[in-house]
Structures are given as structure tokens and as C-alpha cells.
Design a protein around this motif. Structure first.
Motif, PDB file in Angstrom:
ATOM      1  N   UNK A  88      50.488  49.433  48.687  1.00 54.33           N
ATOM      2  CA  UNK A  88      51.392  50.116  47.770  1.00 54.33           C
ATOM      3  C   UNK A  88      52.282  49.113  47.047  1.00 54.33           C
ATOM      4  N   UNK A  89      52.772  48.101  47.767  1.00 55.29           N
ATOM      5  CA  UNK A  89      53.568  47.045  47.130  1.00 55.29           C
ATOM      6  C   UNK A  89      52.731  46.341  46.060  1.00 55.29           C
ATOM      7  N   UNK A  90      51.493  46.004  46.402  1.00 57.47           N
ATOM      8  CA  UNK A  90      50.613  45.315  45.462  1.00 57.47           C
ATOM      9  C   UNK A  90      50.318  46.175  44.243  1.00 57.47           C
ATOM     10  N   UNK A  91      50.124  47.469  44.462  1.00 60.19           N
ATOM     11  CA  UNK A  91      49.852  48.369  43.342  1.00 60.19           C
ATOM     12  C   UNK A  91      51.037  48.414  42.376  1.00 60.19           C
ATOM     13  N   UNK A  92      52.243  48.375  42.905  1.00 64.53           N
ATOM     14  CA  UNK A  92      53.430  48.471  42.050  1.00 64.53           C
ATOM     15  C   UNK A  92      53.741  47.156  41.348  1.00 64.53           C
ATOM     16  N   UNK A  93      53.547  46.033  42.036  1.00 60.71           N
ATOM     17  CA  UNK A  93      53.806  44.737  41.414  1.00 60.71           C
ATOM     18  C   UNK A  93      52.698  44.353  40.436  1.00 60.71           C
ATOM     19  N   UNK A  94      51.458  44.730  40.769  1.00 61.26           N
ATOM     20  CA  UNK A  94      50.337  44.454  39.882  1.00 61.26           C
ATOM     21  C   UNK A  94      49.781  43.054  40.026  1.00 61.26           C
ATOM     22  N   UNK A  95      48.653  42.833  39.385  1.00 64.36           N
ATOM     23  CA  UNK A  95      47.927  41.574  39.555  1.00 64.36           C
ATOM     24  C   UNK A  95      48.617  40.400  38.884  1.00 64.36           C
ATOM     25  N   UNK A  96      49.558  40.646  37.977  1.00 63.32           N
ATOM     26  CA  UNK A  96      50.270  39.536  37.355  1.00 63.32           C
ATOM     27  C   UNK A  96      51.243  38.868  38.316  1.00 63.32           C
ATOM     28  N   UNK A  97      51.660  39.589  39.358  1.00 58.91           N
ATOM     29  CA  UNK A  97      52.597  39.003  40.319  1.00 58.91           C
ATOM     30  C   UNK A  97      51.988  38.797  41.696  1.00 58.91           C
ATOM     31  N   UNK A  98      50.969  39.560  42.041  1.00 57.71           N
ATOM     32  CA  UNK A  98      50.358  39.428  43.366  1.00 57.71           C
ATOM     33  C   UNK A  98      49.102  38.583  43.246  1.00 57.71           C
ATOM     34  N   UNK A  99      49.172  37.372  43.781  1.00 57.05           N
ATOM     35  CA  UNK A  99      48.027  36.470  43.710  1.00 57.05           C
ATOM     36  C   UNK A  99      46.942  36.869  44.698  1.00 57.05           C
ATOM     37  N   UNK A 100      47.370  37.403  45.849  1.00 51.38           N
ATOM     38  CA  UNK A 100      46.395  37.741  46.894  1.00 51.38           C
ATOM     39  C   UNK A 100      47.057  38.649  47.911  1.00 51.38           C
ATOM     40  N   UNK A 101      46.260  39.512  48.513  1.00 51.76           N
ATOM     41  CA  UNK A 101      46.658  40.293  49.684  1.00 51.76           C
ATOM     42  C   UNK A 101      45.962  39.693  50.892  1.00 51.76           C
ATOM     43  N   UNK A 102      46.724  39.414  51.937  1.00 53.43           N
ATOM     44  CA  UNK A 102      46.161  38.962  53.213  1.00 53.43           C
ATOM     45  C   UNK A 102      46.572  39.976  54.273  1.00 53.43           C
ATOM     46  N   UNK A 103      45.604  40.686  54.821  1.00 55.56           N
ATOM     47  CA  UNK A 103      45.894  41.638  55.886  1.00 55.56           C
ATOM     48  C   UNK A 103      45.463  41.044  57.219  1.00 55.56           C
ATOM     49  N   UNK A 104      46.388  41.065  58.164  1.00 56.67           N
ATOM     50  CA  UNK A 104      46.190  40.454  59.478  1.00 56.67           C
ATOM     51  C   UNK A 104      46.045  41.577  60.490  1.00 56.67           C
ATOM     52  N   UNK A 105      44.831  41.766  61.018  1.00 58.20           N
ATOM     53  CA  UNK A 105      44.513  42.850  61.943  1.00 58.20           C
ATOM     54  C   UNK A 105      45.318  44.107  61.607  1.00 58.20           C
ATOM     55  N   UNK A 106      45.089  44.597  60.386  1.00 54.31           N
ATOM     56  CA  UNK A 106      45.876  45.717  59.868  1.00 54.31           C
ATOM     57  C   UNK A 106      45.144  47.037  60.043  1.00 54.31           C
ATOM     58  N   UNK A 107      45.932  48.106  59.967  1.00 60.72           N
ATOM     59  CA  UNK A 107      45.344  49.436  60.025  1.00 60.72           C
ATOM     60  C   UNK A 107      45.369  50.027  58.621  1.00 60.72           C
ATOM     61  N   UNK A 108      44.192  50.288  58.073  1.00 59.27           N
ATOM     62  CA  UNK A 108      44.062  50.836  56.723  1.00 59.27           C
ATOM     63  C   UNK A 108      43.260  52.127  56.814  1.00 59.27           C
ATOM     64  N   UNK A 109      43.921  53.267  56.739  1.00 57.97           N
ATOM     65  CA  UNK A 109      43.168  54.536  56.782  1.00 57.97           C
ATOM     66  C   UNK A 109      42.322  54.706  55.520  1.00 57.97           C
ATOM     67  N   UNK A 110      41.261  55.474  55.593  1.00 60.84           N
ATOM     68  CA  UNK A 110      40.529  55.810  54.371  1.00 60.84           C
ATOM     69  C   UNK A 110      41.445  56.503  53.367  1.00 60.84           C
ATOM     70  N   UNK A 111      41.096  56.394  52.094  1.00 56.26           N
ATOM     71  CA  UNK A 111      41.869  57.047  51.036  1.00 56.26           C
ATOM     72  C   UNK A 111      42.091  58.520  51.363  1.00 56.26           C
ATOM     73  N   UNK A 112      43.369  58.950  51.282  1.00 51.77           N
ATOM     74  CA  UNK A 112      43.716  60.334  51.539  1.00 51.77           C
ATOM     75  C   UNK A 112      43.892  60.701  52.992  1.00 51.77           C
ATOM     76  N   UNK A 113      43.744  59.732  53.889  1.00 53.96           N
ATOM     77  CA  UNK A 113      43.943  59.993  55.318  1.00 53.96           C
ATOM     78  C   UNK A 113      45.202  59.277  55.800  1.00 53.96           C
TER      79      UNK A 113
END
Length: 255
Positions: A88-113
Motif C-alpha cells: 500500500x505504501x508503494x502504491x501511494x508513493x509510486x514507481x518514481x519514489x520506490x526503487x524496489x520492494x523487499x519483503x522478508x518472510x512476509x505474509x501477503x494474502x491473495x487480492x481481496x482476502x
């Protein structure tokens, strides 16, 4: 060209200080990298009501901290439950400010869950109980320390376990139960996954499901470590994070 800032977002039951061992190693390896370990609202002195927390509200808090630190562009790092916040942070800042997302053993539910819908492992019964009877817990919960020690701390030294268990907090039931919406996340932001192979909280199979749910993960880096790798293996994780930051400067020069 300046290196992007490294923004560290903690997971459930923790605060920004869980990153302290890794932050110290990052600063030793590359003092030029600006490092920001945020506290999410409702813990460690950051104002916020865990009972009424939302993913969007937490994203607003992270972005406010990034802006207050003067970071123009960033590598966003999320551990565990930050798998719902960082996109959500990356979506709001956008690709001009977010160079990369690094997720460390993260929990990502499927879309809408929601996390509570698909979480497995030793923490799942507590999350489901809290979601069902949230009012009895005042909107926040924390599993017993022996369960958290089992889930987070296997393979740690006694000193590391003491450090970790002394820095645990209640978690928001509302966040655990909120359905995610990642439709605003740009597919052009690079995504890396740090996969912990001895993880009891999120098994490698569970992490792979999260990788599939997130989509677009280009790089998977495996570490033979427990869930709280930022405490158990700070040097190894710091090297990975420094490399992820430095590669963007190299890409910019090449461009």
C-alpha cells in the motif's frame, strides 16, 4: 548519485526497534545509506488506536515518516505482517519514489482476502480467535510469549531471544481481519523476496503462496534462518539490503 533510503517496516507484535541489530550492520557496511526503521501507530510511543487501525492509515503513517526524514526515493523493506502495509505504501508513493520492494518472510494474502483468512502455522489459531472475539480483547491481542518464542526465535542465541522477547507488543485485530486491495500497486516496481528456510511462523511453502499472491517477484534470496531473521542473522540480512540499495545507483549510472 545519492543512494536510495532504506525504509524498514516491522511486522506483527513488534516495533521499529526489532531492526536494531540489522540497522547497526547496515550502517557499518555502508554509512552513506540513509536508514529509517519506522514504528507503526499504536506502539513504541507512536500515537494510534489498534482497535480502529486500517492498512491505509498505517501506510499514511509510514509515508509521513519517510517525508519527515527527507527521503526522496526509497527501497521499502517489510517483514512478516508488513506484507499488507508495504504494498500500500508503494502504491501511494509510486514507481518514481520506490526503487524496489523487499519483503522478508512476509505474509501477503491473495487480492481481496485478509491475513486471518489464509494464515497457517502456530499463530493462526490465535489470529482467528482474536478476529472472532475481538471485542473481548479490546481490539488488540498478543499470543503468549512461549508461542511467540516458538514461532519467531528458533535457532537464536540466548541473548538474541532475550532481545526479541523483551520487545513484543500487542497487535491490531482490525489489520489482521482487513481485506487487502493491491490494485494500485505498479507492476513496474521491482520486487525481491528474502525466504527464511527454517521459519516456523511462515513456512517456505506458505511464503511461496505469498510470493504467488504478490506476483512480480523477480529475485528470491534464501537464508537458513528463523522468522525473525533481522535479529538472528543481522549481518547476512544487512548485506542483502545494502546490495539492493547499491544496485539502483549502478542502474542509474548505467542509464
Amino acid at each position: 548519485m545519492p543512494l536510495p533510503g532504506l525504509v524498514l517496516v516491522h511486522g506483527g507484535a513488534h516495533a521499529g526497534d526489532c531492526w536494531d541489530p540489522t540497522v547497526a550492520e547496515v550502517r557499518r557496511l555502508s554509512p552513506r545509506i540513509p536508514v529509517l526503521a519506522v514504528d507503526l501507530p499504536g506502539r513504541a510511543g507512536k500515537p494510534g488506536d489498534l482497535a480502529t487501525a486500517t492498512i491505509g492509515g498505517w501506510a499514511d503513517s509510514v509515508i509521513a515518516d519517510i517525508d519527515a526524514a527527507g527521503l526522496a526515493d526509497v527501497v521499502l523493506v517489510g517483514h512478516s505482517m508488513a506484507g499488507v502495509t508495504v504494498p500500500e505504501v508503494a502504491a501511494r508513493l509510486g514507481q518514481t519514489r520506490v526503487r524496489e520492494i523487499v519483503l522478508v518472510t512476509a505474509f501477503v494474502p491473495p487480492q481481496g482476502r485478509a491475513i486471518v483468512d489464509t494464515l497457517d502455522g502456530p499463530l493462526a489459531p490465535f489470529a482467528r480467535l482474536a478476529a472472532r472475539f475481538g471485542g473481548l480483547f479490546g481490539g488488540a491481542f498478543k499470543p503468549p510469549n512461549p508461542i511467540l518464542r516458538y514461532a519467531f526465535c528458533n535457532g537464536m542465541t540466548p541473548e538474541q531471544r532475550r532481545f526479541n522477547l523483551s520487545r513484543l507488543h500487542k497487535e491490531s485485530i482490525a489489520i489482521v481481519a482487513e481485506r487487502v486491495d493491491r490494485r494500485g500497486l505498479s507492476p513496474d516496481i521491482p520486487r525481491t523476496w528474502v525466504l527464511t528456510t527454517r521459519d516456523r511462523a511462515l513456512s517456505p511453502a506458505s511464503q511461496q503462496r505469498s510470493i504467488d499472491a504478490l506476483g512480480g517477484v523477480e529475485t528470491i534470496i534464501r537464508i537458513d534462518a528463523c522468522h525473525n531473521v533481522m535479529i538472528s542473522h543481522p549481518q547476512q540480512l544487512a548485506r542483502i539490503l545494502v546490495e539492493r540499495c547499491q544496485r539502483h545507483t549502478a542502474i542509474d549510472h548505467a542509464g
